[in-house]
Design a protein around this motif. Structure first.
Motif, PDB file in Angstrom:
ATOM      1  N   VAL A 250       0.857  -1.190   0.000  1.00 32.24           N
ATOM      2  CA  VAL A 250       0.000   0.000   0.000  1.00 32.24           C
ATOM      3  C   VAL A 250       0.891   1.239   0.000  1.00 32.24           C
ATOM      4  O   VAL A 250       1.658   1.467   0.948  1.00 32.24           O
ATOM      5  CB  VAL A 250      -0.950   0.006   1.222  1.00 32.24           C
ATOM      6  N   LYS A 251       0.786   2.004  -1.111  1.00 33.78           N
ATOM      7  CA  LYS A 251       1.559   3.245  -1.224  1.00 33.78           C
ATOM      8  C   LYS A 251       0.727   4.387  -0.664  1.00 33.78           C
ATOM      9  O   LYS A 251      -0.449   4.548  -1.020  1.00 33.78           O
ATOM     10  CB  LYS A 251       1.910   3.537  -2.682  1.00 33.78           C
ATOM     11  N   VAL A 252       1.337   5.149   0.233  1.00 37.60           N
ATOM     12  CA  VAL A 252       0.671   6.305   0.826  1.00 37.60           C
ATOM     13  C   VAL A 252       1.543   7.527   0.552  1.00 37.60           C
ATOM     14  O   VAL A 252       2.646   7.389   0.011  1.00 37.60           O
ATOM     15  CB  VAL A 252       0.479   6.087   2.354  1.00 37.60           C
ATOM     16  N   LEU A 253       1.066   8.715   0.935  1.00 38.13           N
ATOM     17  CA  LEU A 253       1.843   9.917   0.642  1.00 38.13           C
ATOM     18  C   LEU A 253       3.214   9.877   1.322  1.00 38.13           C
ATOM     19  O   LEU A 253       4.178  10.437   0.813  1.00 38.13           O
ATOM     20  CB  LEU A 253       1.072  11.163   1.098  1.00 38.13           C
ATOM     21  N   GLY A 254       3.279   9.166   2.468  1.00 38.77           N
ATOM     22  CA  GLY A 254       4.527   9.158   3.235  1.00 38.77           C
ATOM     23  C   GLY A 254       5.400   7.942   3.035  1.00 38.77           C
ATOM     24  O   GLY A 254       6.355   7.739   3.797  1.00 38.77           O
TER      25      GLY A 254
END
Ligand SMILES: N[C@@H](CCC[C@H](N)C(=O)O)C(=O)O
Length: 289
Positions: A250-254
């Motif tokens: 899961v890619k998130v902004l951080g």
């Protein structure tokens, strides 16, 4: 009052070691400490104590099932001062802090939360960088609900991972559209479906074992990551793909985390960073009362 500052994929926390449970975490104090101008700035606070000490001090009315009195307990507060049941990025930072500070010598132990016991495996624990897997427990699907932003409706899956989520996976939501969503104001949701509020995730469909996600957190606003939200996002993305089990990046902004779901039980693996330590002025803290 000693503190450390840490983050898990840029979901950031003030860590307050408080083994005697002497610190008053009244909501006004939490909001001031988490404020990015007035205070240290953070999405939330992690008080570090043993479950029994928190119960003796009246912070916990009872110790949740499966947690022993001498287990560590993450007393988590959102930036608006509210209490939440669980914080997945918080547990990683909490476990990293315990091992890096020498308060805990084991690499595998239980972190208590209001959602129950969360077993951790600390793979690496440097003074600054850590790598932790958290057993996130059961992923409970609650059914379909919806959220809206600027009049645009998103259908999603209600998911409980100790705290409530609405994970909206849209067939046509690609990285560019995801980046363009305005999460400066709270998405509208159905309060009858989520009477205690909800964390809302916007998620791209599964592709090459991964998804991208943005999140609006209950009690905080948009954050750059939400660990429980990544588990909800992975569960919803797998369902959208006709599956229930699997491993999802899961890619998130951080940054990015790994979520594995097997027979409805989830694990979350990701980084932790401890970047500062110091002391909070007693005069300032007293002035907030
Ligand atoms: N950022 C956290 C979730 C924190 C609690 C949430 N805002 C709620 O109120 O349920 C995570 O990493 O899981």
């Amino acid at each position: 009052m000693d503190f450390s500052k840490g983050h898990g994929t840029q979901n950031d926390f003030v860590v307050l070691p408080d083994l005697d449970v002497a610190i008053d975490l009244a909501p006004a104090r939490v909001t001031a400490l988490c404020d990015r101008r007035q205070g240290l700035g953070a999405d939330g606070i992690l008080r570090v104590a043993r479950a029994g000490a928190l119960a003796d001090a009246g912070v916990l009315t009872e110790i949740p099932t499966g947690i022993a009195a001498d287990d560590w307990f993450m007393d988590y507060r959102n930036g608006d001062g509210s209490i939440a049941e669980m914080c997945g990025n918080g547990v990683r930072v909490f476990a990293h802090y315990l091992t890096a500070s020498g308060l805990e010598n084991r690499r595998e132990f239980v972190v208590g939360s209001r959602a129950g016991a969360r077993p951790v495996v600390v793979h690496a624990t440097g003074a600054t960088a850590g790598d932790v897997t958290v057993g996130m427990g059961t992923v409970t699907e609650l059914g379909t609900s919806s959220a809206s932003i600027e009049g645009r409706a998103f259908t999603g899956m209600g998911i409980d991972v100790g705290n409530p989520h609405l994970a909206c996976v849209e067939k046509d939501l690609h990285a560019e559209q995801l980046a363009a969503l305005d999460l400066s104001i709270a998405p509208a949701f159905d309060p009858a479906f989520f009477p205690h509020g909800v964390n809302v995730e916007f998620v791209t469909p599964l592709e090459d074992g991964g998804v991208s996600m943005r999140v609006y957190e209950r009690g905080v606003g948009e954050t750059r990551s939400c660990g429980t939200g990544t588990v909800a996002a992975a569960a919803a993305a797998l369902r959208h793909d006709g599956r229930s089990d699997g491993t999802v990046t899961v890619k998130v902004l951080g940054g990015a985390v790994q979520v594995a779901i097997d027979k409805g039980v989830a694990e979350l693996r990701g980084p932790s960073v401890l970047l500062a330590a110091g002391s909070i002025s007693d005069d300032w803290w007293r002035s907030l009362a």
